[in-house]
Design a protein around this motif. Structure first.
Motif, PDB file in Angstrom:
ATOM      1  N   HIS A 138      35.737  14.932  25.427  1.00 56.35           N
ATOM      2  CA  HIS A 138      35.222  15.847  24.400  1.00 56.35           C
ATOM      3  C   HIS A 138      35.107  15.152  23.042  1.00 56.35           C
ATOM      4  O   HIS A 138      34.302  15.557  22.191  1.00 56.35           O
ATOM      5  CB  HIS A 138      36.126  17.080  24.294  1.00 56.35           C
ATOM      6  CG  HIS A 138      37.535  16.760  23.880  1.00 56.35           C
ATOM      7  ND1 HIS A 138      37.908  16.587  22.561  1.00 56.35           N
ATOM      8  CD2 HIS A 138      38.666  16.590  24.612  1.00 56.35           C
ATOM      9  CE1 HIS A 138      39.200  16.320  22.498  1.00 56.35           C
ATOM     10  NE2 HIS A 138      39.690  16.314  23.723  1.00 56.35           N
ATOM     11  N   ARG A 195      34.089  11.968  22.672  1.00 61.59           N
ATOM     12  CA  ARG A 195      32.800  11.281  22.739  1.00 61.59           C
ATOM     13  C   ARG A 195      31.641  12.272  22.592  1.00 61.59           C
ATOM     14  O   ARG A 195      30.649  11.990  21.910  1.00 61.59           O
ATOM     15  CB  ARG A 195      32.687  10.529  24.066  1.00 61.59           C
ATOM     16  CG  ARG A 195      33.657   9.357  24.214  1.00 61.59           C
ATOM     17  CD  ARG A 195      33.273   8.542  25.428  1.00 61.59           C
ATOM     18  NE  ARG A 195      34.099   7.345  25.582  1.00 61.59           N
ATOM     19  CZ  ARG A 195      35.158   7.282  26.356  1.00 61.59           C
ATOM     20  NH1 ARG A 195      35.519   8.348  27.084  1.00 61.59           N
ATOM     21  NH2 ARG A 195      35.864   6.162  26.444  1.00 61.59           N
ATOM     22  N   GLU A 196      31.750  13.412  23.252  1.00 54.22           N
ATOM     23  CA  GLU A 196      30.670  14.407  23.167  1.00 54.22           C
ATOM     24  C   GLU A 196      30.513  14.940  21.753  1.00 54.22           C
ATOM     25  O   GLU A 196      29.392  15.162  21.288  1.00 54.22           O
ATOM     26  CB  GLU A 196      30.963  15.541  24.152  1.00 54.22           C
ATOM     27  CG  GLU A 196      30.876  15.123  25.618  1.00 54.22           C
ATOM     28  CD  GLU A 196      31.250  16.252  26.553  1.00 54.22           C
ATOM     29  OE1 GLU A 196      31.820  17.257  26.065  1.00 54.22           O
ATOM     30  OE2 GLU A 196      30.991  16.128  27.771  1.00 54.22           O
ATOM     31  N   GLN A 217      28.769  12.236  19.715  1.00 53.02           N
ATOM     32  CA  GLN A 217      27.348  12.187  20.057  1.00 53.02           C
ATOM     33  C   GLN A 217      26.593  13.384  19.499  1.00 53.02           C
ATOM     34  O   GLN A 217      25.446  13.260  19.066  1.00 53.02           O
ATOM     35  CB  GLN A 217      27.190  12.116  21.570  1.00 53.02           C
ATOM     36  CG  GLN A 217      27.665  10.797  22.177  1.00 53.02           C
ATOM     37  CD  GLN A 217      27.586  10.797  23.692  1.00 53.02           C
ATOM     38  OE1 GLN A 217      27.298  11.833  24.307  1.00 53.02           O
ATOM     39  NE2 GLN A 217      27.848   9.650  24.310  1.00 53.02           N
ATOM     40  N   ALA A 218      27.239  14.546  19.505  1.00 49.44           N
ATOM     41  CA  ALA A 218      26.589  15.745  18.979  1.00 49.44           C
ATOM     42  C   ALA A 218      26.314  15.639  17.484  1.00 49.44           C
ATOM     43  O   ALA A 218      25.358  16.230  16.976  1.00 49.44           O
ATOM     44  CB  ALA A 218      27.442  16.971  19.268  1.00 49.44           C
TER      45      ALA A 218
END
Length: 410
Positions: free
Chosen positions: A314, A316-317, A320-321
């Motif tokens: 989460h 990394r996500e 990226q978001a």
């Protein structure tokens, strides 16, 4: 409540399942004869245990100890029956292979016992079974090929190896000069202050005791040389190991290629590392540093890779978001979260560098390793033990001051 008769398919499946759980008479006899080795649908088996027991019984029979033979055979059979009762239930895979697997296992078992019996007899066949066939021609050809490759690389890469030797020697000399220029009271004060900041008064006392031992027993200069070798090896390991660990965490292909190499580096005896170091870099401190780096590098690479891989998904996500680039994700999220694992890798690398001190002394590494080696060659037990304790105190200093744990009061 209305009774619903089962359809024919359900009844057929139930009958087939019950029949599949029934073993032929020959397999019941196999359970009694060889135990779990030939049990048709037992997921828990101990083939090596019963093979060894029957091999021991056969050896006792060959020695004429029939009473002991029957005792071993009977106890192993009783254990086979008891373990078969406690074995787990059948699985789908076991039911699928139960038609052919027992026969293969029974054949393997009989073949093993027959081979053991023949190998313990006399004759040319027994001699061939007792000694694995080897080929001195293959061994000589392989050794000659390795020698030719080393000679070729030594000649073709002479300029490169000279440059690397010069840089490594400059690094070692620089660290030794920095350590030797500071008088011992300055080192006592600086190292003691660092120990007090990290672990409190308890660690301060421990560090001063270790430094006092090195100075009182006359190992101060050798300890500084050893520290320079360890710090230089650590610098090289950090420069190579952390980027390599990041690459392995990001690239599964690189990890698949590098994992066998790291396994080889960790399992190869430490004395073997001296051969390529001496072949390419001659004798002295630079080849000792190279051998130490090869031996101490794998833990840092593996733990850096592990730390990067354990970063939560989460995180990394979320990065990226918010539009973070891979480099920003690495520098601002992955490396900070992997820092405890990297610190542990650095600590393990330091300990492995110290474990190579005595081995590196064989090719001119100097330091405390030379004292241990000299005492070993001249059978001086007291000197060897005192020098070994000096290496231990150096390890304690490095471990407590550069450890991965949080600040604690000893």
């Amino acid at each position: 409540m209305v009774f619903q008769p089962a359809d024919s398919a359900t009844l057929t499946a139930a009958v087939a399942a019950r029949q599949s759980n029934r073993k032929p008479v020959i397999l019941h006899f196999a359970d009694l004869l060889v135990g779990p080795l030939c049990a048709s649908a037992r997921p828990r088996r101990f083939p090596l245990l019963y093979l060894l027991a029957d091999g021991a019984a056969m050896w006792l029979a060959m020695q004429g100890l029939f009473g002991s033979m029957f005792l071993v055979f009977g106890l192993s059979r009783a254990a086979a029956i008891a373990l078969a009762r406690f074995a787990g239930p059948e699985t789908k895979f076991r039911r699928e292979v139960s038609a052919w697997q027992p026969w293969i296992e029974l054949s393997l078992y009989v073949f093993s016992l027959a081979t053991i019996a023949i190998a313990n007899m006399t004759g040319p066949i027994a001699a061939q079974l007792s000694t694995f066939p080897s080929s001195q021609v293959v061994r000589g050809t392989a050794a000659a090929s390795i020698d030719a490759a080393v000679t070729y690389l030594t000649v073709q890469g002479d300029v490169f190896f000279r440059i690397v030797t010069r840089w490594l020697l400059a690094l070692l000399k620089g660290l030794e000069n920095v350590l030797t220029l500071a008088p011992w009271p300055v080192l006592f004060a600086v190292v003691g202050f660092a120990a007090w900041k990290r672990g409190g008064a308890g660690l301060l006392v421990l560090v001063w005791m270790a430094l006092g031992y090195l100075g009182l027993f006359g190992y101060w200069a050798e300890a500084l040389q050893t520290s320079a070798l360890v710090l230089a090896s650590l610098c090289v390991c950090v420069v190579i190991g952390i980027p390599a660990g990041i690459l392995l965490a990001k690239s599964p292909t690189s990890r698949a290629i590098a994992s066998p190499v790291l396994d080889l580096m960790q399992t190869m005896p430490s004395f073997v590392y001296l051969l390529p170091a001496v072949a390419f870099f001659s004798i002295g401190k630079p080849p000792a540093l190279i051998a130490t780096v090869i031996f101490a590098l794998p833990p840092l690479v593996r733990l850096t890779c592990l730390g990067i891989e354990q970063v939560p998904l989460h995180v990394r996500e979320a990065m990226q978001a918010h539009g973070a680039t891979p480099l920003q994700m690495l520098l601002k999220a992955e490396l900070p979260l992997a820092l405890p694992s990297i610190r542990t890798g650095i600590n393990q690398t330091i300990m492995m560098c110290l474990s190579m001190v005595v081995v590196a002394a064989l090719i001119g590494g100097g330091g405390l390793g030379y004292n241990v080696l000299f005492a070993l060659q001249n059978v001086q037990y007291g000197e060897g033990i005192l020098a070994g304790l000096a290496i231990v105190f150096c390890a304690v200093l490095f471990d407590r001051l550069a450890g991965s744990g949080r600040k604690t009061d000893l």
